[in-house]
Design a protein around this motif. Structure first.
Motif, PDB file in Angstrom:
ATOM      1  N   GLN A 273       0.806  -1.223   0.000  1.00 33.81           N
ATOM      2  CA  GLN A 273       0.000   0.000   0.000  1.00 33.81           C
ATOM      3  C   GLN A 273       0.844   1.282   0.000  1.00 33.81           C
ATOM      4  O   GLN A 273       0.511   2.243  -0.695  1.00 33.81           O
ATOM      5  N   PRO A 274       1.970   1.325   0.764  1.00 28.02           N
ATOM      6  CA  PRO A 274       2.763   2.565   0.755  1.00 28.02           C
ATOM      7  C   PRO A 274       3.526   2.817  -0.542  1.00 28.02           C
ATOM      8  O   PRO A 274       4.062   3.908  -0.738  1.00 28.02           O
ATOM      9  N   PHE A 275       3.585   1.826  -1.428  1.00 24.93           N
ATOM     10  CA  PHE A 275       4.474   1.927  -2.583  1.00 24.93           C
ATOM     11  C   PHE A 275       3.759   2.071  -3.928  1.00 24.93           C
ATOM     12  O   PHE A 275       4.223   2.797  -4.797  1.00 24.93           O
ATOM     13  N   ILE A 276       2.650   1.329  -4.114  1.00 27.75           N
ATOM     14  CA  ILE A 276       2.030   1.262  -5.436  1.00 27.75           C
ATOM     15  C   ILE A 276       0.513   1.305  -5.314  1.00 27.75           C
ATOM     16  O   ILE A 276      -0.051   1.158  -4.221  1.00 27.75           O
ATOM     17  N   SER A 277      -0.134   1.490  -6.448  1.00 27.15           N
ATOM     18  CA  SER A 277      -1.595   1.380  -6.506  1.00 27.15           C
ATOM     19  C   SER A 277      -1.980  -0.082  -6.277  1.00 27.15           C
ATOM     20  O   SER A 277      -1.319  -1.003  -6.788  1.00 27.15           O
ATOM     21  N   LEU A 278      -3.055  -0.284  -5.543  1.00 25.12           N
ATOM     22  CA  LEU A 278      -3.477  -1.645  -5.209  1.00 25.12           C
ATOM     23  C   LEU A 278      -4.523  -2.195  -6.167  1.00 25.12           C
ATOM     24  O   LEU A 278      -5.091  -3.264  -5.924  1.00 25.12           O
ATOM     25  N   ASP A 279      -4.798  -1.484  -7.252  1.00 23.92           N
ATOM     26  CA  ASP A 279      -5.858  -1.901  -8.173  1.00 23.92           C
ATOM     27  C   ASP A 279      -5.647  -3.314  -8.693  1.00 23.92           C
ATOM     28  O   ASP A 279      -6.572  -4.125  -8.748  1.00 23.92           O
TER      29      ASP A 279
END
Length: 470
Positions: A273-279
């Protein structure tokens, strides 16, 4: 004490006022002295790329039998891969009080952090089974411990935890481990308490996780440190691990393990979650959970979880009653229960097989825990212990120690008939240690009886005392 650390190509040389030790990299080094004032030692592992010009994270691994070298050997490949220093005390023991073990830990921790360039906010603890439980206590009593990797072990005591002093908890457990259900509960409780946590589930029982799983746990700690800004964010590291985790999910799903695939996707949501989109993770999880395979497995697992919980409650109730009343007549009921567990393990449904293995492990652990509790009491209730040893021959028929304990106790109480019965059962199982039999405590009179020596002669040959027929 003045300390100087010199790094060579393949080793580090530690020079102190009382010792000159070469610390090789890439191997477990045993019996390092904690300090000059206490007779305590520890084991240490430095990764091959260890460099004194950098700071390093460290994992303190605990074994409650003081087997520091062996415990580090289980962890070293993962530590090498992820770049972690390892240390383990050779003096931690389950026979000592928690306070004494904490003091031993504190002294070792101080020595290691003074001796090596350990990263601030980079101190972690770990262990397997009892060692794992103990490792969850350390952050409460020793400041500066950032996280815990508990293998096959739940949190030792929730009452000492506080949201004012949270630590990162990573549980690693097999889905056939008797502690699996408890660790699922731990995950929920810690989430409510706002403790960062993940649960890594592998295919297996109550055993040390494989290097792959331990490496995954260390990766999670590294990613968490990056998310907090404790270490510099490495985009390539994040991307490589994200890709590897997606590959792992696909591998689990194609191997008909949708529950494990869904579990890993859930953990990925928290980690990345802190690094990338979770889509992408969300879409993958929706696809898994919409599949017929997942729905069928999840429905079965939910039903079995309820059944497993009820069976555990039944085991707890009857064992408590049997111990209080010395209910030898109920040994037959326990034998029937073990037969039922074998039926679960032979069921074509894999989830039933796993439940059967968890319950078998649970019964064994439950009985062993009660043996430990009764053995520590003063005075000892010999009759209750004798019942538990007899129960152990039912649930662990190849455990020779149980038979020997029964023979010793029943000989002490002049119940020679029972002693001889268990002697023959022991010999039928393939026991061969004649000298141990003739030295068994409380059996001096039993050993000179014709019946005892006839059994030894029949199964082992060469009875110590001659059998004279009149």
């Amino acid at each position: 004490m003045k300390r100087i650390l010199l790094l060579l190509a393949f080793s580090a040389t530690f020079i102190g006022s009382a010792q000159n030790i070469t610390l090789k990299k890439g191997v477990v080094i045993d019996s390092l002295v904690v300090n000059d004032t206490v007779p305590e030692t520890f084991s240490l592992y430095l990764p091959k790329k260890f460099d004194v010009s950098k700071t390093w994270p460290v994992v303190f691994v605990f074994d409650m039998n003081g087997r520091g070298k062996q415990s580090l050997a289980m962890f070293s490949a993962a530590a090498e891969e992820q770049g972690y220093v390892l240390a383990a005390s050779n003096n931690i023991s389950d026979t000592l009080s928690i306070s004494k073990n904490i003091l031993i830990t504190s002294r070792m921790l101080n020595t290691v952090t003074t001796m090596l360039p350990i990263r601030k906010n980079g101190i972690y603890t770990s262990g397997f089974s009892a060692g794992g439980r103990f490792s969850t206590l350390i952050p409460t009593f020793i400041k500066g411990v950032e996280g815990v990797i508990a293998c096959g072990a739940a949190v030792a005591n929730f009452e000492v935890l506080t949201s004012r002093n949270p630590f990162h908890f990573i549980g690693v457990v097999g889905d056939e481990d008797f502690s699996y259900s408890e660790m699922l509960t731990v995950e929920k409780v810690l989430s409510r308490m706002k403790f960062p946590n993940q649960l890594l589930v592998f295919n297996g029982g109550h055993e040390w996780p494989k290097t792959e799983d331990l490496s995954s746990a260390l990766r999670l700690l590294t990613l968490a440190a990056m998310a907090k800004g404790i270490v510099l964010k490495d985009e390539a590291y994040v991307d490589a691990n994200y890709t590897a985790d997606l590959v792992k999910v696909n591998r689990l799903y194609t191997a008909n393990k949708p529950l494990l695939a869904d579990n890993w996707l859930e953990e990925m949501s928290e980690v990345y979650q802190p690094f990338i989109s979770l889509d992408s993770i969300k879409e993958s999880r929706k696809a898994v959970r919409r599949s017929r395979l997942f729905k069928n497995k999840n429905r079965t697992q939910n039903a079995l979880s309820l059944k497993e919980s009820l069976i555990k409650e039944e085991y707890n109730y009857y064992l408590e009653e049997d111990i209080l009343t010395y209910n030898y007549n109920n040994l037959g009921w326990w034998k029937y229960q073990m037969e039922e567990l074998q039926k679960f393990q032979k069921n074509p449904e894999v989830l039933q097989q796993k439940m059967g293995k968890r319950l078998e492990g649970y019964v064994k652990a439950l009985v062993s825990d009660n043996v430990d509790v009764l053995s520590a009491e003063d005075p000892i209730d010999g009759e209750a212990l004798n019942f538990l040893w007899m129960l152990k021959t039912v649930i662990e028929p190849d455990n020779f120690e149980s038979y020997l304990k029964i023979i010793s106790y029943t000989a002490k109480t002049d119940d020679y008939g029972t002693a001889l019965f268990y002697l023959e059962e022991l010999l039928k199982k393939g026991y061969k240690n004649r000298s141990e039999l003739y030295a068994l405590e409380n059996t001096a009179l039993l050993r000179i009886t014709p019946e005892f020596n006839e059994l030894v002669e029949k199964y082992l040959k060469g009875a110590r005392y001659s059998i004279i027929e009149e």
